[in-house]
Design a protein around this motif. Structure first.
Motif, PDB file in Angstrom:
ATOM      1  N   ILE A  62       0.844  -1.200   0.000  1.00 21.12           N
ATOM      2  CA  ILE A  62       0.000   0.000   0.000  1.00 21.12           C
ATOM      3  C   ILE A  62       0.878   1.248   0.000  1.00 21.12           C
ATOM      4  CG2 ILE A  62      -1.650   1.350   1.366  1.00 21.12           C
ATOM      5  CD1 ILE A  62      -2.732  -1.431   2.364  1.00 21.12           C
ATOM      6  N   PHE A  63       1.905   1.257   0.836  1.00 17.20           N
ATOM      7  CA  PHE A  63       2.796   2.415   0.901  1.00 17.20           C
ATOM      8  C   PHE A  63       3.498   2.625  -0.438  1.00 17.20           C
ATOM      9  CE2 PHE A  63       6.716   4.700   1.752  1.00 17.20           C
ATOM     10  CZ  PHE A  63       6.235   5.778   2.482  1.00 17.20           C
ATOM     11  N   GLU A  64       3.974   1.552  -1.028  1.00 16.63           N
ATOM     12  CA  GLU A  64       4.674   1.645  -2.319  1.00 16.63           C
ATOM     13  C   GLU A  64       3.753   2.228  -3.392  1.00 16.63           C
ATOM     14  OE1 GLU A  64       7.944   1.553  -4.671  1.00 16.63           O
ATOM     15  OE2 GLU A  64       7.909   1.049  -2.553  1.00 16.63           O
ATOM     16  N   GLU A  65       2.488   1.833  -3.380  1.00 16.85           N
ATOM     17  CA  GLU A  65       1.523   2.325  -4.363  1.00 16.85           C
ATOM     18  C   GLU A  65       1.182   3.803  -4.173  1.00 16.85           C
ATOM     19  OE1 GLU A  65      -1.868  -0.176  -3.783  1.00 16.85           O
ATOM     20  OE2 GLU A  65      -0.897  -1.928  -4.660  1.00 16.85           O
ATOM     21  N   SER A  66       1.247   4.289  -2.944  1.00 19.83           N
ATOM     22  CA  SER A  66       0.766   5.648  -2.667  1.00 19.83           C
ATOM     23  C   SER A  66       1.862   6.672  -2.403  1.00 19.83           C
ATOM     24  CB  SER A  66      -0.199   5.620  -1.479  1.00 19.83           C
ATOM     25  OG  SER A  66       0.443   5.124  -0.334  1.00 19.83           O
ATOM     26  N   LYS A  67       3.091   6.258  -2.180  1.00 22.71           N
ATOM     27  CA  LYS A  67       4.127   7.203  -1.740  1.00 22.71           C
ATOM     28  C   LYS A  67       4.376   8.338  -2.739  1.00 22.71           C
ATOM     29  CE  LYS A  67       8.118   4.576  -3.358  1.00 22.71           C
ATOM     30  NZ  LYS A  67       9.274   3.783  -2.944  1.00 22.71           N
ATOM     31  N   LEU A  68       4.398   8.050  -4.012  1.00 16.80           N
ATOM     32  CA  LEU A  68       4.647   9.116  -4.989  1.00 16.80           C
ATOM     33  C   LEU A  68       3.475  10.092  -5.065  1.00 16.80           C
ATOM     34  CD1 LEU A  68       6.457   7.194  -7.866  1.00 16.80           C
ATOM     35  CD2 LEU A  68       7.470   8.592  -6.038  1.00 16.80           C
ATOM     36  N   LEU A  69       2.268   9.582  -4.904  1.00 15.37           N
ATOM     37  CA  LEU A  69       1.098  10.455  -4.895  1.00 15.37           C
ATOM     38  C   LEU A  69       1.117  11.380  -3.674  1.00 15.37           C
ATOM     39  CD1 LEU A  69      -1.588   7.825  -5.935  1.00 15.37           C
ATOM     40  CD2 LEU A  69      -0.622   9.651  -7.369  1.00 15.37           C
ATOM     41  N   ILE A  70       1.483  10.827  -2.528  1.00 16.91           N
ATOM     42  CA  ILE A  70       1.563  11.647  -1.316  1.00 16.91           C
ATOM     43  C   ILE A  70       2.671  12.686  -1.470  1.00 16.91           C
ATOM     44  CG2 ILE A  70       2.023  11.653   1.169  1.00 16.91           C
ATOM     45  CD1 ILE A  70       0.854   8.718   1.151  1.00 16.91           C
ATOM     46  N   ARG A  71       3.842  12.251  -1.948  1.00 17.29           N
ATOM     47  CA  ARG A  71       4.960  13.189  -2.138  1.00 17.29           C
ATOM     48  C   ARG A  71       4.601  14.297  -3.122  1.00 17.29           C
ATOM     49  NH1 ARG A  71       9.305   8.412  -2.479  1.00 17.29           N
ATOM     50  NH2 ARG A  71       9.766   8.263  -0.255  1.00 17.29           N
ATOM     51  N   GLY A  72       3.719  14.003  -4.051  1.00 18.13           N
ATOM     52  CA  GLY A  72       3.308  14.993  -5.041  1.00 18.13           C
ATOM     53  C   GLY A  72       2.165  15.876  -4.598  1.00 18.13           C
ATOM     54  N   PHE A  73       1.618  15.611  -3.410  1.00 19.16           N
ATOM     55  CA  PHE A  73       0.487  16.402  -2.931  1.00 19.16           C
ATOM     56  C   PHE A  73       0.968  17.815  -2.608  1.00 19.16           C
ATOM     57  CE2 PHE A  73      -3.136  17.638  -0.434  1.00 19.16           C
ATOM     58  CZ  PHE A  73      -4.176  16.902  -0.988  1.00 19.16           C
ATOM     59  N   GLU A  74       0.133  18.804  -2.932  1.00 21.27           N
ATOM     60  CA  GLU A  74       0.513  20.198  -2.710  1.00 21.27           C
ATOM     61  C   GLU A  74       0.915  20.435  -1.259  1.00 21.27           C
ATOM     62  OE1 GLU A  74      -1.197  24.723  -3.200  1.00 21.27           O
ATOM     63  OE2 GLU A  74      -2.277  23.072  -4.124  1.00 21.27           O
ATOM     64  N   GLY A  75       2.099  21.008  -1.081  1.00 24.27           N
ATOM     65  CA  GLY A  75       2.593  21.335   0.250  1.00 24.27           C
ATOM     66  C   GLY A  75       3.478  20.275   0.871  1.00 24.27           C
ATOM     67  N   CYS A  76       3.507  19.056   0.319  1.00 26.35           N
ATOM     68  CA  CYS A  76       4.360  17.997   0.854  1.00 26.35           C
ATOM     69  C   CYS A  76       5.773  18.167   0.299  1.00 26.35           C
ATOM     70  CB  CYS A  76       3.833  16.615   0.502  1.00 26.35           C
ATOM     71  SG  CYS A  76       4.812  15.276   1.238  1.00 26.35           S
ATOM     72  N   LYS A  77       6.726  18.302   1.192  1.00 29.04           N
ATOM     73  CA  LYS A  77       8.122  18.504   0.790  1.00 29.04           C
ATOM     74  C   LYS A  77       8.979  17.264   0.992  1.00 29.04           C
ATOM     75  CE  LYS A  77       7.428  22.641  -0.447  1.00 29.04           C
ATOM     76  NZ  LYS A  77       7.142  22.803  -1.868  1.00 29.04           N
ATOM     77  N   HIS A  78       8.477  16.321   1.790  1.00 31.08           N
ATOM     78  CA  HIS A  78       9.289  15.142   2.111  1.00 31.08           C
ATOM     79  C   HIS A  78       8.378  14.061   2.688  1.00 31.08           C
ATOM     80  CE1 HIS A  78      12.843  12.936   3.548  1.00 31.08           C
ATOM     81  NE2 HIS A  78      12.148  12.709   4.645  1.00 31.08           N
ATOM     82  N   LEU A  79       8.658  12.813   2.352  1.00 28.49           N
ATOM     83  CA  LEU A  79       7.963  11.674   2.944  1.00 28.49           C
ATOM     84  C   LEU A  79       8.937  10.511   2.984  1.00 28.49           C
ATOM     85  CD1 LEU A  79       5.403  10.095   3.913  1.00 28.49           C
ATOM     86  CD2 LEU A  79       5.037   9.539   1.490  1.00 28.49           C
ATOM     87  N   GLU A  80       9.053   9.894   4.161  1.00 32.96           N
ATOM     88  CA  GLU A  80       9.854   8.684   4.255  1.00 32.96           C
ATOM     89  C   GLU A  80       9.200   7.711   5.223  1.00 32.96           C
ATOM     90  OE1 GLU A  80      13.738   8.928   6.517  1.00 32.96           O
ATOM     91  OE2 GLU A  80      13.268  11.069   6.383  1.00 32.96           O
ATOM     92  N   LEU A  81       9.538   6.448   5.047  1.00 28.05           N
ATOM     93  CA  LEU A  81       9.034   5.374   5.890  1.00 28.05           C
ATOM     94  C   LEU A  81      10.209   4.817   6.679  1.00 28.05           C
ATOM     95  CD1 LEU A  81       6.614   3.534   6.643  1.00 28.05           C
ATOM     96  CD2 LEU A  81       7.392   2.004   4.807  1.00 28.05           C
ATOM     97  N   LEU A  82      10.037   4.742   7.994  1.00 29.28           N
ATOM     98  CA  LEU A  82      11.077   4.233   8.885  1.00 29.28           C
ATOM     99  C   LEU A  82      10.547   2.997   9.592  1.00 29.28           C
ATOM    100  CD1 LEU A  82      11.889   7.726  10.391  1.00 29.28           C
ATOM    101  CD2 LEU A  82      13.241   6.527   8.672  1.00 29.28           C
ATOM    102  N   ASN A  83      11.440   2.048   9.872  1.00 26.63           N
ATOM    103  CA  ASN A  83      11.071   0.801  10.527  1.00 26.63           C
ATOM    104  C   ASN A  83      11.790   0.707  11.866  1.00 26.63           C
ATOM    105  OD1 ASN A  83      11.391  -2.702   9.539  1.00 26.63           O
ATOM    106  ND2 ASN A  83       9.840  -1.761  10.777  1.00 26.63           N
ATOM    107  N   ASP A  84      11.060   0.414  12.909  1.00 25.03           N
ATOM    108  CA  ASP A  84      11.635   0.255  14.246  1.00 25.03           C
ATOM    109  C   ASP A  84      12.668  -0.873  14.217  1.00 25.03           C
ATOM    110  OD1 ASP A  84      11.948  -0.715  17.024  1.00 25.03           O
ATOM    111  OD2 ASP A  84      10.287   0.631  17.487  1.00 25.03           O
ATOM    112  N   VAL A  85      13.856  -0.632  14.772  1.00 22.96           N
ATOM    113  CA  VAL A  85      14.921  -1.639  14.729  1.00 22.96           C
ATOM    114  C   VAL A  85      14.643  -2.818  15.659  1.00 22.96           C
ATOM    115  CG1 VAL A  85      16.712  -0.031  13.984  1.00 22.96           C
ATOM    116  CG2 VAL A  85      16.354  -0.426  16.424  1.00 22.96           C
TER     117      VAL A  85
END
Length: 98
Positions: free
Chosen positions: A21-44
């Motif tokens: 789901i994240f892979e499918e939507s990440k570029l759309l979210i990053r392209g949303f007006e006002g979004c300058k950065h988006l990353e996914l982090l995983n708890d170690v």
């Protein structure tokens, strides 16, 4: 600028579905007006716990995204995969220099 942190803990068997789901939507979210950065982090220490970190020009831009069909449809697919309630924080840079 607003920095948004969202903590999400998934059923272990649902992690791969979330990652798709994240892979499918990440570029759309990053392209949303006002979004300058988006990353996914995983708890170690907890492989089923993830955090998103996003940067937004303003609170209004973040709220516009949260009211959008993109957010609603993505969240509708993601929310059933949780095994704990998601938590979110909106943060701003403190002006004191250290």
């Amino acid at each position: 600028m607003i920095k948004r942190v969202v903590k999400m803990t998934f059923e272990p068997s649902k992690v791969e579905e979330f990652l798709e789901i994240f892979e499918e939507s990440k570029l759309l979210i990053r392209g949303f007006e006002g979004c300058k950065h988006l990353e996914l982090l995983n708890d170690v220490n907890e492989s089923n716990r993830f955090f998103t970190l996003s940067f937004w020009d303003s609170e209004a831009d973040l709220e516009s995204y949260r009211q959008s069909e993109l957010f609603k449809s993505t969240w509708a697919k993601t929310k059933p995969l949780f095994n704990e309630k998601a938590e979110a924080w909106s943060l701003s840079q403190h002006s004191i220099t250290y």
